[in-house]
Motif scaffolding. Structure first.
Motif, mmCIF file in Angstrom:
data_model
loop_
_atom_site.group_PDB
_atom_site.id
_atom_site.type_symbol
_atom_site.label_atom_id
_atom_site.label_comp_id
_atom_site.label_asym_id
_atom_site.label_seq_id
_atom_site.Cartn_x
_atom_site.Cartn_y
_atom_site.Cartn_z
ATOM 1 N N ARG A 81 -7.702 66.065 8.304
ATOM 2 C CA ARG A 81 -7.095 65.407 7.263
ATOM 3 C C ARG A 81 -8.082 65.018 5.911
ATOM 4 O O ARG A 81 -8.002 64.240 5.582
ATOM 5 C CB ARG A 81 -6.780 64.072 7.961
ATOM 6 N N SER A 136 -6.640 55.082 6.099
ATOM 7 C CA SER A 136 -6.060 56.338 6.033
ATOM 8 C C SER A 136 -6.244 56.976 4.797
ATOM 9 O O SER A 136 -6.587 56.402 3.685
ATOM 10 C CB SER A 136 -4.456 56.272 6.281
ATOM 11 N N SER A 174 -3.752 58.274 3.124
ATOM 12 C CA SER A 174 -2.600 57.763 2.417
ATOM 13 C C SER A 174 -2.805 56.420 1.816
ATOM 14 O O SER A 174 -2.430 56.103 0.789
ATOM 15 C CB SER A 174 -1.508 57.879 3.071
ATOM 16 N N LEU A 183 1.272 65.120 1.001
ATOM 17 C CA LEU A 183 1.284 63.904 2.128
ATOM 18 C C LEU A 183 2.574 63.730 2.197
ATOM 19 O O LEU A 183 3.047 63.653 3.556
ATOM 20 C CB LEU A 183 0.525 62.894 1.667
ATOM 21 N N ASN A 229 4.392 66.645 4.205
ATOM 22 C CA ASN A 229 3.890 67.191 5.428
ATOM 23 C C ASN A 229 4.377 66.123 6.299
ATOM 24 O O ASN A 229 4.490 66.338 7.649
ATOM 25 C CB ASN A 229 2.310 67.176 5.311
ATOM 26 N N HIS A 230 4.382 64.932 5.929
ATOM 27 C CA HIS A 230 5.219 63.875 6.836
ATOM 28 C C HIS A 230 6.646 63.727 6.838
ATOM 29 O O HIS A 230 7.250 63.054 7.669
ATOM 30 C CB HIS A 230 4.392 62.531 6.723
ATOM 31 N N VAL A 280 9.113 62.745 5.469
ATOM 32 C CA VAL A 280 10.060 61.470 5.057
ATOM 33 C C VAL A 280 11.360 61.820 4.994
ATOM 34 O O VAL A 280 11.876 62.377 4.423
ATOM 35 C CB VAL A 280 9.302 60.762 3.906
ATOM 36 N N LEU A 289 3.242 55.565 4.807
ATOM 37 C CA LEU A 289 2.484 56.482 4.082
ATOM 38 C C LEU A 289 1.699 56.006 3.092
ATOM 39 O O LEU A 289 0.593 56.249 2.828
ATOM 40 C CB LEU A 289 3.081 57.753 3.610
#
Length: 151
Positions: free
Chosen positions: A51, A68, A70, A102, A105-106, A108, A141
Motif C-alpha cells: 500500500r 490509512s 486514503s 485509490l 482499486n476499491h 466504489v 475511502l
C-alpha cells in the motif's frame, strides 16, 4: 519463495522509510546494493501489496500506522461537485491521479470509473446515482469528503 517476498518487502519498507525514493529504478538500485535483485514488475506488485503510493514532491510514501493512505489523501481534497451522472473532485496539485487510483482499486459501487489530471478527477457514475449515495460510498475511502461537497 515466500520468505524471499517477505525479505524483499521488508527491505522496500526500510529503504523508503529511511529516505526519499522517487522512482522504481532508484528503488531497484537500492535493493541491488543490499543484495536483493528484483524486476520492475515485481516491484510494482510489492508496492501495491504494501500500500505504498507515490506522492508528487515526496516520492514513495508508506502509510502511517493506524492511519490509512486514503486518510492522507483525503486531506488533499478541496471539493466535490456533481452534475447528472458525473462528479468532479478537485485536489491539491499532483494528487488527483493517486486519489483516482485509490477509488478505482476499491471499485466504489456508484462509480463506473475515473479520469484524472493533475488536480482534477472526473467520476463517471452509474445511471441513477445520487450525490448522497456517491458521498456515502466514498466516505470509507476518503474521510471528510462529505464536508467538501459543494451543491
Amino acid at each position: 519463495m515466500q520468505n524471499n517476498t517477505k525479505i524483499r518487502q521488508q527491505a522496500i519498507l526500510d529503504i523508503i522509510q529511511a529516505g526519499r525514493i522517487f522512482s522504481q529504478e532508484e528503488l531497484a538500485a537500492r535493493l541491488r546494493e543490499e543484495g536483493i535483485a528484483s524486476t520492475q514488475a515485481t516491484l510494482s506488485r510489492d508496492l501495491k501489496a504494501l500500500r505504498i503510493s507515490k506522492v508528487p514532491g515526496e516520492g514513495y510514501v508508506v502509510p502511517a500506522r493506524g492511519r490509512s493512505l486514503s486518510a492522507d489523501f483525503a486531506s488533499g481534497i478541496l471539493r466535490i461537485q456533481f452534475s447528472a451522472n458525473l462528479g468532479v473532485i478537485r485536489t491539491r496539485p499532483g494528487l488527483a491521479n493517486a486519489v483516482a487510483v485509490l477509488i478505482d482499486n476499491h471499485m466504489v459501487f456508484p462509480v463506473l470509473g475515473t479520469i484524472a489530471g493533475d488536480d482534477t478527477i472526473l467520476l463517471i457514475l452509474r445511471e441513477g446515482s445520487s450525490p448522497e449515495g456517491v458521498l456515502d460510498a466514498l466516505s470509507p475511502l476518503l474521510p471528510d469528503i462529505k464536508n467538501r461537497y459543494i451543491q
